[in-house]
Design an enzyme around this catalytic site. Sequence first.
Site, PDB file in Angstrom:
ATOM      1  N   HIS A 259       5.936 -23.518 -22.074  1.00 39.31           N
ATOM      2  CA  HIS A 259       4.910 -23.799 -20.775  1.00 39.31           C
ATOM      3  C   HIS A 259       5.253 -22.660 -19.770  1.00 39.31           C
ATOM      4  O   HIS A 259       4.995 -22.965 -18.617  1.00 39.31           O
ATOM      5  CB  HIS A 259       5.254 -25.317 -20.402  1.00 39.31           C
ATOM      6  CG  HIS A 259       5.518 -26.243 -21.142  1.00 39.31           C
ATOM      7  ND1 HIS A 259       4.331 -26.960 -21.713  1.00 39.31           N
ATOM      8  CD2 HIS A 259       6.283 -26.478 -22.174  1.00 39.31           C
ATOM      9  CE1 HIS A 259       4.714 -27.664 -22.806  1.00 39.31           C
ATOM     10  NE2 HIS A 259       5.948 -27.756 -22.946  1.00 39.31           N
TER      11      HIS A 259
ATOM     12  N   SER B  33      -1.702   2.811  -6.684  1.00 34.11           N
ATOM     13  CA  SER B  33      -2.777   2.147  -6.206  1.00 34.11           C
ATOM     14  C   SER B  33      -3.302   3.409  -4.882  1.00 34.11           C
ATOM     15  O   SER B  33      -2.238   4.171  -4.395  1.00 34.11           O
ATOM     16  CB  SER B  33      -2.467   1.165  -5.336  1.00 34.11           C
ATOM     17  OG  SER B  33      -3.223   0.718  -4.182  1.00 34.11           O
TER      18      SER B  33
ATOM     19  N   LYS C  57       2.854   0.407  -5.187  1.00 38.48           N
ATOM     20  CA  LYS C  57       2.255  -0.186  -6.388  1.00 38.48           C
ATOM     21  C   LYS C  57       2.544   0.803  -7.709  1.00 38.48           C
ATOM     22  O   LYS C  57       2.286   1.909  -7.717  1.00 38.48           O
ATOM     23  CB  LYS C  57       0.815  -0.298  -6.449  1.00 38.48           C
ATOM     24  CG  LYS C  57       0.704  -1.335  -5.413  1.00 38.48           C
ATOM     25  CD  LYS C  57       0.408  -2.713  -5.932  1.00 38.48           C
ATOM     26  CE  LYS C  57      -0.994  -3.276  -6.416  1.00 38.48           C
ATOM     27  NZ  LYS C  57      -0.963  -4.491  -6.882  1.00 38.48           N
TER      28      LYS C  57
ATOM     29  N   GLU D  49      -2.387  -4.265 -19.454  1.00 43.44           N
ATOM     30  CA  GLU D  49      -3.743  -5.124 -19.041  1.00 43.44           C
ATOM     31  C   GLU D  49      -4.725  -5.024 -19.901  1.00 43.44           C
ATOM     32  O   GLU D  49      -5.565  -5.698 -20.327  1.00 43.44           O
ATOM     33  CB  GLU D  49      -4.148  -4.668 -17.617  1.00 43.44           C
ATOM     34  CG  GLU D  49      -3.129  -5.212 -16.451  1.00 43.44           C
ATOM     35  CD  GLU D  49      -3.425  -4.825 -15.144  1.00 43.44           C
ATOM     36  OE1 GLU D  49      -3.155  -3.842 -14.812  1.00 43.44           O
ATOM     37  OE2 GLU D  49      -4.302  -5.566 -14.380  1.00 43.44           O
TER      38      GLU D  49
END
Length: 459
Positions: A157, A278, A284, A291
């Site tokens: 979980h 970024s 970043k 992704e």
Amino acid sequence: GANAMWGGRFEAGNDAIMQAINASIGFDRRLARQDIEGSRAHAAMLAATGIIGSKDAEAIREGLLTVLSEIEMGIFPFRVELEDIHMNVEARLKELIGEPAGRLHTARSRNDQVALDFRLWVRDQCDAAITGLEALIRAFLAQAEAGANWVMPGFTHLQTAQPVTWGHHMMAYVEMFARDRSRFQDARARMNESPLGAAALAGTSFPIDRNMTAQALGFDRPTANSLDSVSDRDFALEFLSASSICAMHLSRFAEELVIWSSAQFRFVQLSDRWTTGSSIMPQKKNPDAAELLRAKLGRILGATVALFTVMKGLPLTYSKDMQEDKEQVFDAADTLMLGLAAMTGMVSDMTANRDSLAAAAASGFSTATDLADWLVRELGLPFRDAHHITGSLVAMAERAGIDLPDLTLEQMQSVHGQISADVFDVLGVENSVRSRISFGGTAPDQVRARINDWKARLK
Ligand code: ARG
């Protein structure tokens, strides 16, 4: 004018929009190599069986080699009015060698021809997937070997469950990708039958030798039913299905990388080679490749569903609907190979943060099960009672804002008087993972044994 290849009964040519919907040359040119290979095997067989003369077969053979070199050099004149790769190759052959070219299509149809070409192409992609998966498995094995005994939290979980080892987690992916590999191996073995010689759908009256062409093209045997041979696309569906499962596995590890590389987790550091910055936030380092890998299953599963939907309910045998098989498979195969290569690179280049993993492993009451097991083993309590007592201790620690090993013996004894100081041995995460010695468990010795098994099996 009417089509040069099949226009005998036609007076007029096609509408321009008919050509746009009908032509497949825009994409099936990717089958050029397979088409020529198949035609060479077919021509050699036609000569060996005396169906065409050996001079004609020789002219065809040489002409096809010229066509192949034109394609490889990028100077082949693809023509949309010739619809597909099969007729483009044959028409060019006619320009090059004249009359003998017209004998190549004896005892053959585009129906068995396209079934053959596409099968050869998909078979190559199975091999590429197997090779790509082996590289990926090796990358996971290297990670597992480096950190066979590093502790980290195991989750259910996405909540801390029990401590496990980094090596064990990496080896979970080895199991998944090894199953994917065997799925491609199985699919390859099943598709390895030659449809060539089924002709349009019924077979042929010419004395062809289907074993000869099957052997020349690396097949185990010819397919056994001509109707099935030209209408079967199971091989493509199996490839897509195996690809979908594999891409699903890629997406799961990709998701873990996205989570693990966040500032909140810091389990791994992804290499600069697989991340982006970024344009506004200087701190970043975004896990874009991970992704995208998380997303790629969308395309591959989409292709799978699309081809199932095309094939569903089609009556035997060939229908033009089946021309819609190729773009889906091409895109899915390209996506899968790119995904495997990217994941292999990312896994090879990532650095696990051993300290963060260990700190996280020790938090979140991850050794509560070990404590309950201790109460069963040492005090002879029924597991359900041990579970309840441990739950009370967790609640006590939580109220105090500390973890289980930070409770004092007195605090523990206030919940159960017989708890003794050796309980602290099992509350350490290192001890916890070392104790999980059941076959397939997370104990470092188990993990090392599985690593060695896989290394031997991959040899
Ligand atoms: N371009 C066709 C395909 O991709 C080749 C087979 C055509 N056969 C036919 N009878 N029209 O399926």
